[in-house]
Design a protein around this motif. Sequence first.
Motif, PDB file in Angstrom:
ATOM      1  N   MET A  44      13.164  34.997  -0.026  1.00 43.01           N
ATOM      2  CA  MET A  44      12.875  33.720   0.628  1.00 43.01           C
ATOM      3  C   MET A  44      11.671  33.028   0.005  1.00 43.01           C
TER       4      MET A  44
ATOM      5  N   LEU B 118      19.387  33.707   2.595  1.00 44.78           N
ATOM      6  CA  LEU B 118      18.619  33.184   3.742  1.00 44.78           C
ATOM      7  C   LEU B 118      17.769  31.979   3.362  1.00 44.78           C
ATOM      8  N   ARG B 119      17.573  31.797   2.076  1.00 39.70           N
ATOM      9  CA  ARG B 119      16.765  30.667   1.615  1.00 39.70           C
ATOM     10  C   ARG B 119      17.409  29.328   1.971  1.00 39.70           C
TER      11      ARG B 119
ATOM     12  N   LEU C  80      18.224  28.436   4.726  1.00 41.43           N
ATOM     13  CA  LEU C  80      17.668  27.967   6.003  1.00 41.43           C
ATOM     14  C   LEU C  80      16.440  27.081   5.797  1.00 41.43           C
ATOM     15  N   GLU C  81      15.950  27.078   4.567  1.00 38.82           N
ATOM     16  CA  GLU C  81      14.780  26.272   4.229  1.00 38.82           C
ATOM     17  C   GLU C  81      15.043  24.792   4.523  1.00 38.82           C
TER      18      GLU C  81
ATOM     19  N   GLY D 168      16.289  23.535   6.971  1.00 37.62           N
ATOM     20  CA  GLY D 168      16.023  23.206   8.376  1.00 37.62           C
ATOM     21  C   GLY D 168      17.256  22.754   9.133  1.00 37.62           C
ATOM     22  N   ASN D 169      18.468  23.055   8.600  1.00 37.51           N
ATOM     23  CA  ASN D 169      19.696  22.619   9.264  1.00 37.51           C
ATOM     24  C   ASN D 169      20.315  23.708  10.129  1.00 37.51           C
ATOM     25  N   ALA D 170      19.563  24.732  10.416  1.00 36.84           N
ATOM     26  CA  ALA D 170      20.161  25.894  11.093  1.00 36.84           C
ATOM     27  C   ALA D 170      20.774  25.531  12.445  1.00 36.84           C
ATOM     28  N   LEU D 171      20.177  24.583  13.151  1.00 34.90           N
ATOM     29  CA  LEU D 171      20.699  24.270  14.481  1.00 34.90           C
ATOM     30  C   LEU D 171      21.898  23.328  14.415  1.00 34.90           C
TER      31      LEU D 171
ATOM     32  N   LEU E  61      23.525  30.661  10.332  1.00 35.44           N
ATOM     33  CA  LEU E  61      22.816  31.774  10.973  1.00 35.44           C
ATOM     34  C   LEU E  61      23.580  33.106  10.883  1.00 35.44           C
TER      35      LEU E  61
ATOM     36  N   ALA F  17       9.172  35.848   7.239  1.00 30.99           N
ATOM     37  CA  ALA F  17       9.480  34.573   6.582  1.00 30.99           C
ATOM     38  C   ALA F  17      10.642  33.875   7.287  1.00 30.99           C
ATOM     39  N   LEU F  18      11.590  34.671   7.761  1.00 34.04           N
ATOM     40  CA  LEU F  18      12.743  34.099   8.462  1.00 34.04           C
ATOM     41  C   LEU F  18      12.332  33.518   9.812  1.00 34.04           C
TER      42      LEU F  18
ATOM     43  N   TYR G  70      10.977  30.202   9.095  1.00 30.34           N
ATOM     44  CA  TYR G  70      12.062  29.240   8.844  1.00 30.34           C
ATOM     45  C   TYR G  70      12.672  28.766  10.158  1.00 30.34           C
TER      46      TYR G  70
ATOM     47  N   LEU H  32      10.514  26.520  12.101  1.00 29.82           N
ATOM     48  CA  LEU H  32      10.440  25.193  11.491  1.00 29.82           C
ATOM     49  C   LEU H  32      11.724  24.405  11.746  1.00 29.82           C
ATOM     50  N   SER H  33      12.862  25.138  11.801  1.00 30.16           N
ATOM     51  CA  SER H  33      14.153  24.473  12.033  1.00 30.16           C
ATOM     52  C   SER H  33      14.238  23.883  13.429  1.00 30.16           C
TER      53      SER H  33
ATOM     54  N   ILE I 215       5.457  29.431   3.867  1.00 30.00           N
ATOM     55  CA  ILE I 215       6.638  28.692   4.329  1.00 30.00           C
ATOM     56  C   ILE I 215       6.250  27.502   5.207  1.00 30.00           C
TER      57      ILE I 215
END
Lengths: 270, 320
Positions: free
Chosen positions: A212, A228-229, A231-232, A234-237, A243, B150-151, B154, B157-158, B243
């Motif tokens: 990451m 997992l990078r 997720l950087e 920020g669109n996870a939701l 996920l 780190a997760l 993330y 932040l999400s 991060i």
Amino acid sequence: MTLLRRGAIGVLMVIASAAVAPELWTPAHYATQFREAADAEPSGRFPLGTDRLGRDRLSRLVYGTRVSLLLAPAAALLSCGAAALMGGSAAVAGGLTETGIMALADLCLSLPWLFLLLTMRALLPLNVSPQTSIALTFLLLGVLGWAGPARVIFATVRKLQSSDFILQAHAAGLGPRQVFLRHLTPNLAPVLLAQFCVAVPLYVLAEATLGMLGLGVAEPLPSWGNILRELESGNALSQPWLLVPVVLLALVVASFQAVMPAQTGEKDYA
Amino acid sequence: MLLFFSNFARQLPRVAILTVFSGLFCGLMMHYAPGAQVDDRELNLRLNQQSIETIRAEKAMQGRLGSVVAQYIGRLRHGDLGYSQSQSAPVGELIRQNAPATAHELLFGLTGSWLLALGLAIPFGASSAYKVFDMAAALLSGLLLSLPTALLAYLCLSSTSLAGAGVDLVFVLALAPRIFRVVKNLLREAYSASPVQMCRALGIGELRILVRQVLPSVGSPLLALAATSVAMALGVAIPIESICDVAGLGRLAWQAALSRDLFLLINLTMLMALTTSLAMAAADAIRSSGQRVSPKSSRMTQRTSAMSAGSESLALEPAV
């Protein structure tokens, strides 16, 4: 064996068997690009969608799982081997060897492990082939993880050396080699197994963290870290299918943690 | 208290040696790192030959480890920690600028983690009546321990609702589960001791039992864990700051490692080693003085100390 541990072993076996030959059942190779379907949402063709380069996420996840599940135990084996060698030598030899090895272990433990790992990885070449980056990452995990287990091994060997049965073995005329092979090694095995079981989930997590931060396995080879990078962004939701790797990682690490006490005889802290 | 200070003072030479050697170790590693003698500034087409020669001369100077050490010690006598090539600023100034953010995070993160861990561990340690909640807390802590720091950064932040809480929340999520598990086990063991059972049989209130019986018996391992948690927090600061893009020492260390900035990395390595070693020395001093000082609750202290030793592998397991 409790139900939880059986379940954890079952989960690990299912995941490991799914990851052992991904080419047999995944929709595509991890590096195959479907440029007409870049950043696609989940569908029948791509169950977890595709990434920005049009690569099938499910395939990458399964191949990445294979990388982590094969190499984390290998790195743990290496660090436990090094710990047995260093800790055992320090305890048996004593004197300057003991001072030197224990000072080296203290030096390694005086720095936060992640800081040491990041620094050492950054000092090694970053512009290398994906295969070399895998080898470097896991080799580093194995090499840098020796200090903690070595102290445990050292303490165990010291305790064993002063135990009655070892004294009796010496009194009976057994040489150092026989004492080591017949008495010390069998008694060290459970301790080493415990250290191995602690190290595997730790290395899985460490590889993910390195990935990451951009210091793990190089693209296009997948690993949990570089998957997992994603997720950087920020669109996870808004894209919950991103996920799925998080769930898989948590499941694997939690399963290892659940299996651990049964394997090692340690107290259950769960 | 006096015993603690004498135990702690006895460890200070060891801490100093470890700090110096960690700096030397870092310098050695950088010296022998592949490509250490090459500077990527040489690729800058706007630089003339004279500038490139100057860069090469600087690199050649850094290539001689002995001269680097001598130069560093010479500067250190005047309070100069060297110059960071990657950040184009004196190292001392960079550390001064970045340290407050990390100190703030450590303070708030550790305080939050301890409050949360104690808040959950005390009721669950005192009574086994809340089995469902206890199981939920154990599952949640297990889940958080299964995710890399780190997760967590993330994910925080999400989430727009969590983004405001930011870095402090990630610290709490990363540290609280580790502290909670150890503290809960310590308290459970302390509550099962016969003096506590006797107090309960006599009808003494739970608060009084906690203050008069339980906390004194687990005080020493708890303080040792508190010192250890500082070292853990320092470890998790690197991915969190990198991060979340916080201008702290963790992010500075990450940037220094990536850009192979010799003086910055050596100083940060020594700073990290000093902080970690001091925290561990304090933990050791507390543990050893706690074992010697408290004969009055010997049995209970021995039990809890043994418990803390058993939990050590969990507590000291590097936080990633």
